[in-house]
Scaffold this motif. Structure first.
Motif, short mmCIF file in Angstrom:
data_model
loop_
_atom_site.label_atom_id
_atom_site.label_comp_id
_atom_site.label_asym_id
_atom_site.label_seq_id
_atom_site.Cartn_x
_atom_site.Cartn_y
_atom_site.Cartn_z
N ALA A 57 -8.04 -19.45 -37.98
CA ALA A 57 -8.97 -18.86 -38.94
C ALA A 57 -9.63 -19.97 -39.76
N THR A 58 -10.91 -19.82 -40.00
CA THR A 58 -11.67 -20.82 -40.74
C THR A 58 -11.95 -20.36 -42.16
N SER A 59 -12.46 -21.27 -42.96
CA SER A 59 -12.87 -20.93 -44.33
C SER A 59 -13.95 -19.87 -44.31
N ALA A 60 -14.82 -19.94 -43.33
CA ALA A 60 -15.89 -18.94 -43.21
C ALA A 60 -15.29 -17.55 -42.95
N ASP A 61 -14.24 -17.47 -42.14
CA ASP A 61 -13.57 -16.20 -41.89
C ASP A 61 -12.98 -15.64 -43.18
N MET A 62 -12.32 -16.52 -43.93
CA MET A 62 -11.69 -16.08 -45.18
C MET A 62 -12.74 -15.68 -46.21
N MET A 63 -13.87 -16.39 -46.27
CA MET A 63 -14.92 -16.03 -47.21
C MET A 63 -15.55 -14.70 -46.84
N ALA A 64 -15.68 -14.42 -45.55
CA ALA A 64 -16.24 -13.13 -45.11
C ALA A 64 -15.35 -11.99 -45.59
N ILE A 65 -14.05 -12.17 -45.51
CA ILE A 65 -13.13 -11.13 -45.98
C ILE A 65 -13.19 -11.03 -47.50
N ALA A 66 -13.25 -12.17 -48.18
CA ALA A 66 -13.35 -12.15 -49.65
C ALA A 66 -14.59 -11.37 -50.09
N LYS A 67 -15.69 -11.53 -49.38
CA LYS A 67 -16.91 -10.79 -49.72
C LYS A 67 -16.73 -9.29 -49.52
N LYS A 68 -15.99 -8.90 -48.49
CA LYS A 68 -15.73 -7.48 -48.26
C LYS A 68 -14.85 -6.90 -49.37
N ILE A 69 -13.83 -7.66 -49.76
CA ILE A 69 -12.94 -7.21 -50.82
C ILE A 69 -13.70 -7.13 -52.15
N ALA A 70 -14.61 -8.05 -52.36
CA ALA A 70 -15.37 -8.11 -53.63
C ALA A 70 -16.27 -6.91 -53.85
N THR A 71 -16.53 -6.12 -52.81
CA THR A 71 -17.41 -4.97 -52.97
C THR A 71 -16.82 -3.90 -53.88
N SER A 72 -15.51 -3.91 -54.09
CA SER A 72 -14.88 -2.91 -54.93
C SER A 72 -13.64 -3.50 -55.60
N PRO A 73 -13.63 -3.57 -56.94
CA PRO A 73 -12.44 -4.10 -57.63
C PRO A 73 -11.16 -3.35 -57.28
N GLU A 74 -11.28 -2.12 -56.80
CA GLU A 74 -10.10 -1.36 -56.40
C GLU A 74 -9.42 -2.00 -55.19
N LEU A 75 -10.16 -2.82 -54.46
CA LEU A 75 -9.60 -3.45 -53.26
C LEU A 75 -8.83 -4.73 -53.55
N TYR A 76 -8.97 -5.28 -54.74
CA TYR A 76 -8.30 -6.54 -55.06
C TYR A 76 -6.80 -6.44 -54.82
N GLU A 77 -6.25 -5.26 -54.99
CA GLU A 77 -4.81 -5.06 -54.86
C GLU A 77 -4.31 -5.33 -53.44
N ILE A 78 -5.18 -5.25 -52.44
CA ILE A 78 -4.70 -5.52 -51.07
C ILE A 78 -4.26 -6.97 -50.92
N LEU A 79 -4.78 -7.86 -51.77
CA LEU A 79 -4.30 -9.25 -51.74
C LEU A 79 -2.85 -9.31 -52.22
N LEU A 80 -2.52 -8.52 -53.23
CA LEU A 80 -1.13 -8.47 -53.71
C LEU A 80 -0.23 -7.84 -52.65
N ASP A 81 -0.77 -6.87 -51.92
CA ASP A 81 0.00 -6.28 -50.82
C ASP A 81 0.30 -7.31 -49.74
N ALA A 82 -0.67 -8.16 -49.45
CA ALA A 82 -0.47 -9.22 -48.44
C ALA A 82 0.58 -10.22 -48.93
#
Length: 159
Positions: free
Chosen positions: A92-117
């Protein structure tokens, strides 16, 4: 002031210790437990019959039917699966991780999935750092995808 006769207040709290002693002394405490996976599945069948609810989504819900509905509404279950795939992919590249970060950023309710990970990978030492970073995103109005990207890269470094 005293409420009118036969008035009932329902106060839902996560930590009873944070309720003022004067309120606690007049309250009857009813402890609730999270719903089981089986109970959650039954609710999904009844109220979301067309939704495809995976066992992983049920696990992510932590006993909350509302969280399942929220994950399905925001696409958080699919984003979580993508996040986990990226974190477990050694290529996985930085670009892959940034793409996911952008998807998570669409809704603050999604931030919690990082804590789940973080919990999934048993990275307890990273949990307070991530919760503080998420709080900073909300409090300081940083561009969320940058803060989320940093959390994702921190998780990846620990694996």
């Amino acid at each position: 002031e005293e409420p009118p006769a036969k008035t009932l207040f329902l106060l839902i709290v996560h930590q009873l210790a944070n309720v003022l002693p004067t309120v606690r002394s007049r309250a009857r405490v009813e402890k609730m437990r999270p719903l089981t996976m089986s109970e959650l599945r039954d609710l999904c069948i009844k109220f979301m019959p067309d939704a495809d609810i995976s066992n992983e989504t049920l696990r992510l819900a932590n006993g909350s039917f509302g969280r399942i509905a929220n994950l399905k509404k925001t696409g958080g279950d699919a984003i979580y699966a993508e996040l986990m795939e990226c974190l477990q992919n050694p290529n996985a590249t930085s670009a892959d991780m940034m793409a996911i970060a952008k998807k998570i950023a669409t809704s603050p309710e999604l931030y919690e999935i990082l804590l789940d990970a973080i919990a999934y990978f048993n990275l307890a030492e990273l949990y307070p750092i991530a919760t503080h970073a998420i709080s900073d995103i909300n409090r300081l109005y940083l561009e969320p995808e940058i803060g989320l990207f940093k959390i994702i890269t921190d998780i990846k470094k620990c694996l």
